[in-house]
Design a protein around this motif. Structure first.
Motif, PDB file in Angstrom:
ATOM      1  N   SER A 309      -1.011   0.856  -9.773  1.00 40.93           N
ATOM      2  CA  SER A 309      -1.980   0.348  -8.802  1.00 40.93           C
ATOM      3  C   SER A 309      -1.677   0.781  -7.381  1.00 40.93           C
ATOM      4  O   SER A 309      -2.592   0.955  -6.569  1.00 40.93           O
ATOM      5  N   TYR A 332       7.053  -2.528 -17.516  1.00 39.99           N
ATOM      6  CA  TYR A 332       5.607  -2.281 -17.575  1.00 39.99           C
ATOM      7  C   TYR A 332       4.803  -3.429 -16.955  1.00 39.99           C
ATOM      8  O   TYR A 332       3.925  -4.009 -17.598  1.00 39.99           O
ATOM      9  N   SER A 333       5.083  -3.747 -15.706  1.00 37.92           N
ATOM     10  CA  SER A 333       4.298  -4.779 -15.033  1.00 37.92           C
ATOM     11  C   SER A 333       2.864  -4.299 -14.854  1.00 37.92           C
ATOM     12  O   SER A 333       2.558  -3.113 -15.014  1.00 37.92           O
ATOM     13  N   ASP A 334       1.976  -5.222 -14.483  1.00 34.94           N
ATOM     14  CA  ASP A 334       0.566  -4.848 -14.347  1.00 34.94           C
ATOM     15  C   ASP A 334       0.354  -3.858 -13.211  1.00 34.94           C
ATOM     16  O   ASP A 334      -0.590  -3.060 -13.250  1.00 34.94           O
ATOM     17  N   THR A 337       1.228  -0.354 -14.717  1.00 35.91           N
ATOM     18  CA  THR A 337       0.231   0.161 -15.661  1.00 35.91           C
ATOM     19  C   THR A 337      -1.188   0.116 -15.108  1.00 35.91           C
ATOM     20  O   THR A 337      -2.130   0.430 -15.830  1.00 35.91           O
ATOM     21  N   SER A 339      -2.840  -2.492 -14.521  1.00 33.60           N
ATOM     22  CA  SER A 339      -3.464  -3.489 -15.402  1.00 33.60           C
ATOM     23  C   SER A 339      -3.993  -2.857 -16.683  1.00 33.60           C
ATOM     24  O   SER A 339      -5.086  -3.135 -17.149  1.00 33.60           O
ATOM     25  N   ARG A 340      -3.180  -1.964 -17.236  1.00 31.62           N
ATOM     26  CA  ARG A 340      -3.475  -1.267 -18.501  1.00 31.62           C
ATOM     27  C   ARG A 340      -4.699  -0.367 -18.417  1.00 31.62           C
ATOM     28  O   ARG A 340      -5.448  -0.212 -19.379  1.00 31.62           O
ATOM     29  N   TRP A 623      -6.230  -2.884  -9.913  1.00 33.55           N
ATOM     30  CA  TRP A 623      -5.397  -4.042 -10.230  1.00 33.55           C
ATOM     31  C   TRP A 623      -6.331  -5.159 -10.676  1.00 33.55           C
ATOM     32  O   TRP A 623      -7.308  -5.471  -9.993  1.00 33.55           O
ATOM     33  N   ASP A 624      -6.035  -5.743 -11.822  1.00 33.06           N
ATOM     34  CA  ASP A 624      -6.929  -6.741 -12.413  1.00 33.06           C
ATOM     35  C   ASP A 624      -6.740  -8.099 -11.740  1.00 33.06           C
ATOM     36  O   ASP A 624      -5.782  -8.826 -12.026  1.00 33.06           O
ATOM     37  N   GLN A 650      -9.974  -0.826 -19.463  1.00 27.16           N
ATOM     38  CA  GLN A 650      -8.717  -1.475 -19.837  1.00 27.16           C
ATOM     39  C   GLN A 650      -8.423  -1.288 -21.324  1.00 27.16           C
ATOM     40  O   GLN A 650      -9.316  -1.393 -22.161  1.00 27.16           O
TER      41      GLN A 650
END
Length: 670
Positions: A309, A332-334, A337, A339-340, A623-624, A650
């Motif tokens: 992000s 692998y925090s958001d 990633t 937010s995947r 970022w979610d 996502q």
């Protein structure tokens, strides 16, 4: 019987004939901590550097007396205190300082932190959560209410009608990796040994809390002398299983567009040199998480900088196309990633190398539970002679060069910002970061934690030393910066430490400036004044909430906080806490201020105004943060449309990564 050191009485023996020494529980705790050592790779060092503390009625006559006694005895004996005591100003901040120290020491050294009963103890809760989430060792010694309950309720005691044995310290249980309460002196050895087991385990480490009731702290007991013998805890390097690492190598060998995600585990393991050599030979590019930034120098040919992000366009472009993602020491925090949404290649697979199985199985990855350095070296041997396609190397170099040009533009923008309080010209945050980066030395350390600064630093800071970047982004705790920077400086007194902090986070907790002055430690604080919460303001705007509640303004005639900016003088505040202060407005003034601060011998605060509306270059990432599904505001409705578009990208990452569909290779040939 003989009078022993620190007031202990020797000569009594246990039922098994072992000699004992009579000490209070607090005295025994201090003596035990002073004799704990760790060893890794044959290098042995003392584990506890000291104890931070603020005393109240819950610990002043217990741990306070014990720390005083050992300090006086050691000084009278002509030696350094075996457990140095440092007076802090805020209990939460003391834990932050301990975390900063422990991270800088790669988790091989730690501090204890003691606080009084009630609010003194619960003030440490945020610090405990931060330590545990970031997996940094810190020993917390909160006082507790009377074990005897002779005069209950005592001052600051929590009374619950449903339970007689609950105290506020039970709140530490969910935010600690280890918790125990010493109701009786006999329980102390087990509690301390249990805490040490967790603190020195790279997988389990975090906050270890041993709550000691105030009456028990002062109670005397005949402790076995063996409890206080020097004890060395081995920090293991778990080796990868041969079959597992061989299959991981085959997955990597089969990849056309592999990408490494380097996390903090690479640095804690001391694996940076191994990673650099591995990437040079194979050509596999490396994106770095916040904790992993510094795993490679910014100018290494395979370094594509931050990922996710707050990542670079280079790392995120490669992430989007990667067919095999190799996570090394990352959780692998958001943010890592996006937010995947970062890894969207068709059939993307993951190989995860981590000492913690919790992290190694994320994203359905092929799990290698092992030390980062040992695993990288094993992969390097198994992939001897293997390299990515030259065209892929060329693309990596092209993307990295393009991002470097973007950073240059952020460092030296063609237009200036505007001071929203005065309307005069102001620097941008990107130019402030650039000036600090270019004026500081390669081994200097930048410290940050919350606000808009961490994301900008992740993108823009050119890290030249593996320990030169220290951004706390596991908990992203406002108020960490000054306290954490103090801990970093204590861990590395030969480095200049630059604390980058916005006005919002500074106002949360600036009190450890006093501790820095007290301890004669020089920290350089770059205090960025932008009159509000710049990060949340920008996020609020992107979510359709119009920067509501994020500006420092008077309440206007409308009844809303939309009046003129508040007349806050943070430079004057810093001066009142004992720091030297330099005000800077222009780039030339700011550069001169950095040079003066580096030449100074005392803690120096550089105050600079920036434009909060000019952000860093776009990561082209996401970022979610959920947007209100229904709203009467047009801005929120429009933001929800964008949110749905990103949600469609996502990924669940549920497909297992295995080698069943990977061709079996023998000596590199199919």
């Amino acid at each position: 019987m003989n009078q022993g050191r620190a007031g202990g009485v020797t000569g009594v023996r246990t039922a098994h004939g072992e000699p004992t020494i009579r000490l209070t529980v607090a005295q025994a705790t201090v003596r035990f901590l002073a004799n704990q050592y760790v060893e890794r790779d044959g290098q042995r060092s003392k584990f506890f550097a000291g104890c931070f503390g603020i005393f109240g009625h819950g610990n002043v006559a217990g741990l306070g007396q014990a720390l005083l006694q050992q300090e006086v005895d050691d000084v009278n004996a002509g030696v350094e205190p075996s457990l140095k005591y440092v007076l802090g100003r805020n209990e939460q901040a003391m834990v932050h300082s301990a975390v900063g120290y422990g991270r800088m020491k790669d988790r091989l050294q730690a501090w204890a932190v003691t606080a009084s009963v009630g609010p003194g103890a619960t003030n440490m809760l945020t610090g405990a959560a931060l330590a545990t989430i970031n997996r940094i060792p810190v020993l917390l010694l909160p006082a507790d209410t009377f074990a005897t309950r002779a005069t209950s309720p005592v001052l600051q005691e929590l009374e619950l009608p449903s339970s007689g044995d609950v105290t506020v310290n039970d709140a530490f249980k969910p935010v600690s990796r280890y918790f125990d309460r010493v109701w009786r002196p006999e329980q102390l050895p087990g509690a301390l040994l249990g805490a040490m087991r967790v603190l020195t385990d790279p997988v389990e480490t975090g906050a270890a809390t041993v709550a000691i009731p105030q009456d028990v702290q002062a109670e005397a007991f005949d402790f076995p002398e063996s409890l206080f013998a020097e004890r060395t805890w081995h920090i293991a390097r778990p080796l990868p299983e041969k079959r597992v690492i061989a299959e991981a190598a085959e997955i990597i060998r089969s990849a056309k567009r592999p990408l490494i995600v380097a996390g903090g585990g690479v640095i804690y393991s001391g694996a940076t040199e191994a990673l650099a050599e591995f990437c040079t030979r194979t050509g596999i590019p490396v994106g770095q998480s916040q904790a992993g930034k510094g795993s490679l120098p910014y100018d290494h040919p395979q370094s594509v900088g931050a990922i996710g992000s707050t990542g670079t366009t280079a790392a995120n472009a490669l992430a989007a196309d990667a067919d095999v993602v190799i996570g090394i020491g990352t959780r692998y925090s958001d943010f890592t990633t996006a937010s995947r949404t970062a890894f969207t290649g068709a059939g993307v697979r993951f190989v995860n190398i981590n000492v913690a199985s919790l992290d190694s199985v994320k994203h359905s990855g092929y799990s290698v539970v092992a030390d980062a350095r040992e695993s990288i070296e094993a992969l390097d041997a198994l992939l001897d002679g293997h390299s990515v396609d030259p065209a892929y190397r060329a693309r990596v170099a092209e993307l990295a060069a393009e991002w470097d040009r973007i950073v240059e533009q952020a460092y030296s923008p063609t237009t200036t910002g505007v001071n929203i309080a005065t309307g005069e010209e102001a620097l941008t945050q990107g130019s402030v970061i650039g000036l600090v980066n270019e004026t500081s030395d390669p081994r200097d350390v930048v410290v940050c934690a919350a606000g808009s600064m961490p994301g900008d630093l992740h993108k823009l800071w050119r890290t030249r030393d593996s320990k030169g970047y220290h951004v706390e982004y596991g908990y992203s705790c406002m108020g960490y910066e000054v306290a954490g920077g103090l801990g970093v400086k204590m861990a590395s007194p030969d480095r200049d430490v630059f604390v980058m902090v916005g006005d919002g986070s500074y106002l949360m907790m600036a009190t450890e400036l006093v501790t820095a002055v007290q301890e004669n430690l020089k920290v350089i604080v770059v205090l960025v004044q932008n009159h509000g919460f710049a990060s949340i303001g920008s996020l609020s705007e992107s979510l359709g909430s119009q920067r509501f509640g994020t500006d420092y303004r008077y309440r206007g005639d409308s009844g809303r906080l939309d009046g003129s900016t508040l007349p806050i003088d943070l430079a004057a505040n810093a001066a009142s806490l004992g720091a030297d202060v330099i005000r800077a407005t222009t780039a030339a003034e700011f550069t001169d201020a950095i040079k003066a601060a580096k030449a100074a011998e005392r803690t120096t605060v550089i105050h600079v105004e920036t434009d909060p509306l000019i952000g860093a270059p776009d990561s082209e990432s996401w970022w979610d943060v959920p947007v209100s599904e229904v709203s009467t505001l047009d801005s929120t409705q429009q933001a929800y449309v964008v949110y749905e578009q990103w949600k469609a990208v996502q990924r669940p990452y549920l497909s297992p990564t295995n080698t069943q569909n990977t061709p079996t290779l023998i000596n590199g040939a199919q």
